[in-house]
Write a protein that holds these residues in place. Structure first.
Motif, PDB file in Angstrom:
ATOM      1  N   TYR A 243       0.828  -1.207   0.000  1.00 33.27           N
ATOM      2  CA  TYR A 243       0.000   0.000   0.000  1.00 33.27           C
ATOM      3  C   TYR A 243       0.867   1.264   0.000  1.00 33.27           C
ATOM      4  O   TYR A 243       0.528   2.253  -0.668  1.00 33.27           O
ATOM      5  N   GLU A 244       1.974   1.227   0.714  1.00 34.63           N
ATOM      6  CA  GLU A 244       2.852   2.403   0.793  1.00 34.63           C
ATOM      7  C   GLU A 244       3.419   2.776  -0.573  1.00 34.63           C
ATOM      8  O   GLU A 244       3.750   3.931  -0.816  1.00 34.63           O
ATOM      9  N   HIS A 245       3.534   1.790  -1.453  1.00 35.99           N
ATOM     10  CA  HIS A 245       4.102   2.037  -2.782  1.00 35.99           C
ATOM     11  C   HIS A 245       3.034   2.143  -3.872  1.00 35.99           C
ATOM     12  O   HIS A 245       3.124   2.984  -4.762  1.00 35.99           O
ATOM     13  N   PHE A 246       1.994   1.311  -3.783  1.00 37.31           N
ATOM     14  CA  PHE A 246       1.006   1.217  -4.851  1.00 37.31           C
ATOM     15  C   PHE A 246      -0.314   1.920  -4.534  1.00 37.31           C
ATOM     16  O   PHE A 246      -1.151   2.075  -5.416  1.00 37.31           O
ATOM     17  N   GLY A 247      -0.540   2.290  -3.290  1.00 42.59           N
ATOM     18  CA  GLY A 247      -1.836   2.840  -2.903  1.00 42.59           C
ATOM     19  C   GLY A 247      -2.846   1.741  -2.618  1.00 42.59           C
ATOM     20  O   GLY A 247      -2.477   0.593  -2.347  1.00 42.59           O
ATOM     21  N   ASP A 248      -4.144   2.066  -2.689  1.00 40.87           N
ATOM     22  CA  ASP A 248      -5.212   1.120  -2.335  1.00 40.87           C
ATOM     23  C   ASP A 248      -5.049  -0.195  -3.096  1.00 40.87           C
ATOM     24  O   ASP A 248      -5.065  -0.202  -4.332  1.00 40.87           O
ATOM     25  N   CYS A 249      -4.924  -1.282  -2.364  1.00 38.31           N
ATOM     26  CA  CYS A 249      -4.617  -2.557  -3.012  1.00 38.31           C
ATOM     27  C   CYS A 249      -5.178  -3.717  -2.208  1.00 38.31           C
ATOM     28  O   CYS A 249      -5.628  -3.561  -1.065  1.00 38.31           O
ATOM     29  N   LEU A 250      -5.131  -4.891  -2.834  1.00 38.59           N
ATOM     30  CA  LEU A 250      -5.502  -6.116  -2.126  1.00 38.59           C
ATOM     31  C   LEU A 250      -4.712  -7.281  -2.681  1.00 38.59           C
ATOM     32  O   LEU A 250      -4.210  -7.242  -3.814  1.00 38.59           O
ATOM     33  N   THR A 251      -4.589  -8.325  -1.860  1.00 36.42           N
ATOM     34  CA  THR A 251      -3.875  -9.541  -2.242  1.00 36.42           C
ATOM     35  C   THR A 251      -4.812 -10.736  -2.128  1.00 36.42           C
ATOM     36  O   THR A 251      -5.544 -10.860  -1.147  1.00 36.42           O
ATOM     37  N   ILE A 252      -4.770 -11.585  -3.141  1.00 40.30           N
ATOM     38  CA  ILE A 252      -5.519 -12.846  -3.109  1.00 40.30           C
ATOM     39  C   ILE A 252      -4.503 -13.982  -3.062  1.00 40.30           C
ATOM     40  O   ILE A 252      -3.605 -14.068  -3.905  1.00 40.30           O
ATOM     41  N   ASP A 253      -4.634 -14.827  -2.062  1.00 36.34           N
ATOM     42  CA  ASP A 253      -3.723 -15.953  -1.860  1.00 36.34           C
ATOM     43  C   ASP A 253      -4.555 -17.233  -1.855  1.00 36.34           C
ATOM     44  O   ASP A 253      -5.263 -17.522  -0.896  1.00 36.34           O
ATOM     45  N   ILE A 254      -4.447 -17.993  -2.946  1.00 39.05           N
ATOM     46  CA  ILE A 254      -5.187 -19.263  -3.046  1.00 39.05           C
ATOM     47  C   ILE A 254      -4.241 -20.397  -2.681  1.00 39.05           C
ATOM     48  O   ILE A 254      -3.231 -20.617  -3.349  1.00 39.05           O
ATOM     49  N   GLY A 255      -4.569 -21.110  -1.608  1.00 40.92           N
ATOM     50  CA  GLY A 255      -3.734 -22.216  -1.157  1.00 40.92           C
ATOM     51  C   GLY A 255      -4.437 -23.545  -1.280  1.00 40.92           C
ATOM     52  O   GLY A 255      -5.530 -23.652  -1.844  1.00 40.92           O
ATOM     53  N   GLY A 256      -3.817 -24.567  -0.723  1.00 39.55           N
ATOM     54  CA  GLY A 256      -4.401 -25.904  -0.781  1.00 39.55           C
ATOM     55  C   GLY A 256      -5.612 -26.057   0.108  1.00 39.55           C
ATOM     56  O   GLY A 256      -6.507 -26.848  -0.179  1.00 39.55           O
ATOM     57  N   ALA A 257      -5.658 -25.274   1.212  1.00 39.93           N
ATOM     58  CA  ALA A 257      -6.755 -25.414   2.170  1.00 39.93           C
ATOM     59  C   ALA A 257      -7.629 -24.176   2.260  1.00 39.93           C
ATOM     60  O   ALA A 257      -8.815 -24.281   2.551  1.00 39.93           O
ATOM     61  N   THR A 258      -7.061 -22.995   2.047  1.00 38.94           N
ATOM     62  CA  THR A 258      -7.817 -21.759   2.234  1.00 38.94           C
ATOM     63  C   THR A 258      -7.585 -20.785   1.080  1.00 38.94           C
ATOM     64  O   THR A 258      -6.611 -20.898   0.340  1.00 38.94           O
ATOM     65  N   THR A 259      -8.486 -19.834   0.968  1.00 41.71           N
ATOM     66  CA  THR A 259      -8.281 -18.680   0.103  1.00 41.71           C
ATOM     67  C   THR A 259      -8.344 -17.445   0.981  1.00 41.71           C
ATOM     68  O   THR A 259      -9.343 -17.210   1.661  1.00 41.71           O
ATOM     69  N   ASP A 260      -7.259 -16.688   0.992  1.00 41.14           N
ATOM     70  CA  ASP A 260      -7.163 -15.511   1.850  1.00 41.14           C
ATOM     71  C   ASP A 260      -7.210 -14.253   1.000  1.00 41.14           C
ATOM     72  O   ASP A 260      -6.601 -14.196  -0.069  1.00 41.14           O
ATOM     73  N   VAL A 261      -7.920 -13.258   1.491  1.00 42.45           N
ATOM     74  CA  VAL A 261      -7.956 -11.954   0.831  1.00 42.45           C
ATOM     75  C   VAL A 261      -7.565 -10.897   1.855  1.00 42.45           C
ATOM     76  O   VAL A 261      -8.120 -10.845   2.944  1.00 42.45           O
ATOM     77  N   ASP A 262      -6.599 -10.078   1.489  1.00 49.16           N
ATOM     78  CA  ASP A 262      -6.125  -8.990   2.339  1.00 49.16           C
ATOM     79  C   ASP A 262      -6.305  -7.681   1.585  1.00 49.16           C
ATOM     80  O   ASP A 262      -5.804  -7.549   0.474  1.00 49.16           O
ATOM     81  N   SER A 263      -6.999  -6.733   2.187  1.00 50.48           N
ATOM     82  CA  SER A 263      -7.182  -5.444   1.525  1.00 50.48           C
ATOM     83  C   SER A 263      -6.706  -4.320   2.427  1.00 50.48           C
ATOM     84  O   SER A 263      -6.826  -4.390   3.649  1.00 50.48           O
ATOM     85  N   VAL A 264      -6.146  -3.284   1.795  1.00 47.44           N
ATOM     86  CA  VAL A 264      -5.700  -2.095   2.509  1.00 47.44           C
ATOM     87  C   VAL A 264      -6.273  -0.894   1.772  1.00 47.44           C
ATOM     88  O   VAL A 264      -5.774  -0.480   0.728  1.00 47.44           O
ATOM     89  N   THR A 265      -7.368  -0.373   2.280  1.00 54.46           N
ATOM     90  CA  THR A 265      -8.058   0.745   1.635  1.00 54.46           C
ATOM     91  C   THR A 265      -9.097   1.332   2.576  1.00 54.46           C
ATOM     92  O   THR A 265      -9.691   0.612   3.381  1.00 54.46           O
ATOM     93  N   ASP A 266      -9.308   2.630   2.432  1.00 56.28           N
ATOM     94  CA  ASP A 266     -10.389   3.291   3.165  1.00 56.28           C
ATOM     95  C   ASP A 266     -11.674   3.303   2.349  1.00 56.28           C
ATOM     96  O   ASP A 266     -12.728   3.707   2.840  1.00 56.28           O
ATOM     97  N   GLY A 267     -11.579   2.873   1.085  1.00 53.10           N
ATOM     98  CA  GLY A 267     -12.748   2.931   0.222  1.00 53.10           C
ATOM     99  C   GLY A 267     -12.930   4.311  -0.380  1.00 53.10           C
ATOM    100  O   GLY A 267     -12.089   5.204  -0.217  1.00 53.10           O
ATOM    101  N   SER A 268     -14.037   4.482  -1.074  1.00 50.33           N
ATOM    102  CA  SER A 268     -14.307   5.757  -1.736  1.00 50.33           C
ATOM    103  C   SER A 268     -15.127   6.668  -0.824  1.00 50.33           C
ATOM    104  O   SER A 268     -15.927   6.190  -0.009  1.00 50.33           O
ATOM    105  N   PRO A 269     -14.939   7.998  -0.947  1.00 54.88           N
ATOM    106  CA  PRO A 269     -15.709   8.947  -0.123  1.00 54.88           C
ATOM    107  C   PRO A 269     -17.215   8.769  -0.269  1.00 54.88           C
ATOM    108  O   PRO A 269     -17.964   8.909   0.695  1.00 54.88           O
ATOM    109  N   GLU A 270     -17.655   8.438  -1.476  1.00 58.19           N
ATOM    110  CA  GLU A 270     -19.092   8.267  -1.736  1.00 58.19           C
ATOM    111  C   GLU A 270     -19.673   7.133  -0.875  1.00 58.19           C
ATOM    112  O   GLU A 270     -20.724   7.290  -0.251  1.00 58.19           O
TER     113      GLU A 270
END
Length: 451
Positions: A243-270
């Motif tokens: 986030y410090e380099h790219f701004g609002d972002c998220l990561t999707i990690d698909i593994g053998g047992a789980t799918t993880d989603v990590d997001s770093v964002t405040d969202g839109s003002p609207e």
């Protein structure tokens, strides 16, 4: 050869070992992997075999300055849920388990009996959720169920999230029986009101403890220079760094047992103006029922076996051959269909949504949950999204979700897609938090590749 860091990511399916040299410009010296050897009773066996491969790659023996590891080797967190009213209990339990790494295996409503106990014992859950009754309402059932669960011959933590008036008595009953008890707020404190976040947070804590308890992990604790942390937590740290380099972002990690989603964002003002409750700036969800190997059967069931049979004539053979190391191109393509479902469902579960309410003054639109509409960058990591030739197709499919589901707070089509090409997001997170943040930043910039 002396290396600066040997890092092990011990997954539910595979163990990936990476050798790092820091120096003037940090880089990956070598990387190898092996099946995670949980079934052999010791995860260190997989590490040793991967280490042999690294030595073969380099053509010489190696030693290291530091050794570190993350783990998700124990897979999803099986959970049973026991409450008062079926509809309320099921709804509250699903919401609480959503994103917390739990897979609901059994639900009961009303007073439990010996049959229910036998069923729970056969499931061997890693967590039990006991709920029931609105606050200061009916408490007889939840107290009865606490007494039944106290007899359960399993060393399983129990989360109590029911009628607050019965909390002290329930805790006393279970604690006296030698059970580990987590008391939190009622998931259903009043009619038509869900309060799932406190329970969800407790489930996440138990999950974080559980996933580092694979056989042989105690040996690794003696080998490492830093605390072993859950792989999903390490990937979250990397996403915050991104986030410090790219701004609002998220990561999707698909593994053998789980799918993880990590997001770093405040969202839109609207959307912020519509939100009825605050959401964390950095949010992680762990979908314990979405995985490409350990939980492949869950994914197939959700997609629909008939749908897959229409696409794959040799469906039965492909299912038998599901592996983190596909034998043929057709096997890999089949896995890509499961991965696409995991990515899309994982992202949709992570995202919030808009809803229309009808008030005396007219229709009003509200929003609840995590707002991803400001996200402009998505990273793909995990064995499939880092390495498969079908990874780009899977990530590209996420661009269209916002049009297909306009009431969900999903990223727009204007997103950039990157992959963790060296499969080191977990390592970067650990390095950032335990060793040197600047080194982690340099590794991140070297690692991510734009599709």
């Amino acid at each position: 050869m002396k290396i600066d860091l040997l890092f092990a990511e011990i997954g539910s399916t595979t163990t990936v070992l990476t050798a790092f040299h820091f120096g003037f410009k940090p880089k990956v010296i070598a990387q190898a992997e092996h099946w995670t050897t949980v079934n052999e009773g010791d995860v260190t066996i997989g590490i040793e075999r991967a280490l042999r491969k690294i030595k073969e790659q380099l053509g010489e023996d190696i030693s290291w300055e530091r050794f570190a590891a993350t783990s998700s080797a124990a897979g999803g967190l099986k959970m049973t849920v026991h409450g008062l009213v079926y509809d309320m209990t099921v709804r509250a339990a699903k919401e609480a388990a959503l994103g917390a790494g739990a897979v609901i295996k059994y639900v009961t409503a009303g007073k439990m009996d010996e049959f229910h106990l036998k069923k729970v014992e056969s499931i061997q859950p890693k967590l039990i959720l006991l709920a029931g009754g609105v606050d200061y309402g009916e408490s007889e059932t939840v107290i009865h169920n606490a007494k039944m669960l106290a007899k359960l011959p399993l060393d399983v933590p129990i989360v109590y999230a029911g009628n607050v008036a019965a909390a002290e008595q329930v805790e006393f009953i279970l604690t006296n029986a030698g059970k580990k008890v987590y008391v939190t707020e009622n998931v259903y404190p009043r009619i038509d009101y869900l309060n799932v976040e406190p329970t969800r947070n407790v489930i996440k804590e138990v999950f974080a403890e559980h996933i580092v308890k694979a056989p042989g992990m105690d040996k690794i604790k003696d080998m490492v220079n830093y605390e072993i942390i859950p792989t999903p937590a390490a990937v979250m740290i990397t996403t915050e760094l991104a986030y410090e380099h790219f701004g609002d972002c998220l990561t999707i990690d698909i593994g053998g047992a789980t799918t993880d989603v990590d997001s770093v964002t405040d969202g839109s003002p609207e959307i912020q103006e519509m939100l009825i409750s605050p959401e964390p700036f950095a949010k992680r969800t762990v979908e314990g029922d979405l995985g490409l190997y350990v939980n492949a059967h869950n994914v197939i069931e959700m997609i629909g076996e008939e749908n897959l049979r229409k696409q794959f004539e040799n469906y039965d053979e492909l299912v038998k051959r599901i592996s983190p190391y596909p034998a043929t191109e057709r096997d890999e393509y089949f896995i890509s269909k499961l991965a696409m479902f995991c990515a899309q469902q994982g992202l949709r579960r992570h995202a919030g949504s808009k809803k229309h309410l009808y008030t005396p003054t007219g229709r009003k639109t509200i929003a609840e949950g995590k707002d991803l509409t400001a996200v402009r960058v998505i990273f793909g990591t995990g064995g499939f999204l880092s390495r498969s030739k079908h990874a780009k197709e899977v990530l590209e499919s996420l661009k269209h979700l916002s049009k297909l589901h306009p009431m969900e707070l999903l990223p727009s089509e204007e997103i950039s897609l990157y992959r963790d090409k060296h499969y080191i997001f977990a390592a970067i997170g650990l390095i950032a938090s335990k060793i040197d943040k600047d080194i982690a930043k340099q590794l991140l910039e070297m690692d991510v590749e734009l599709y």
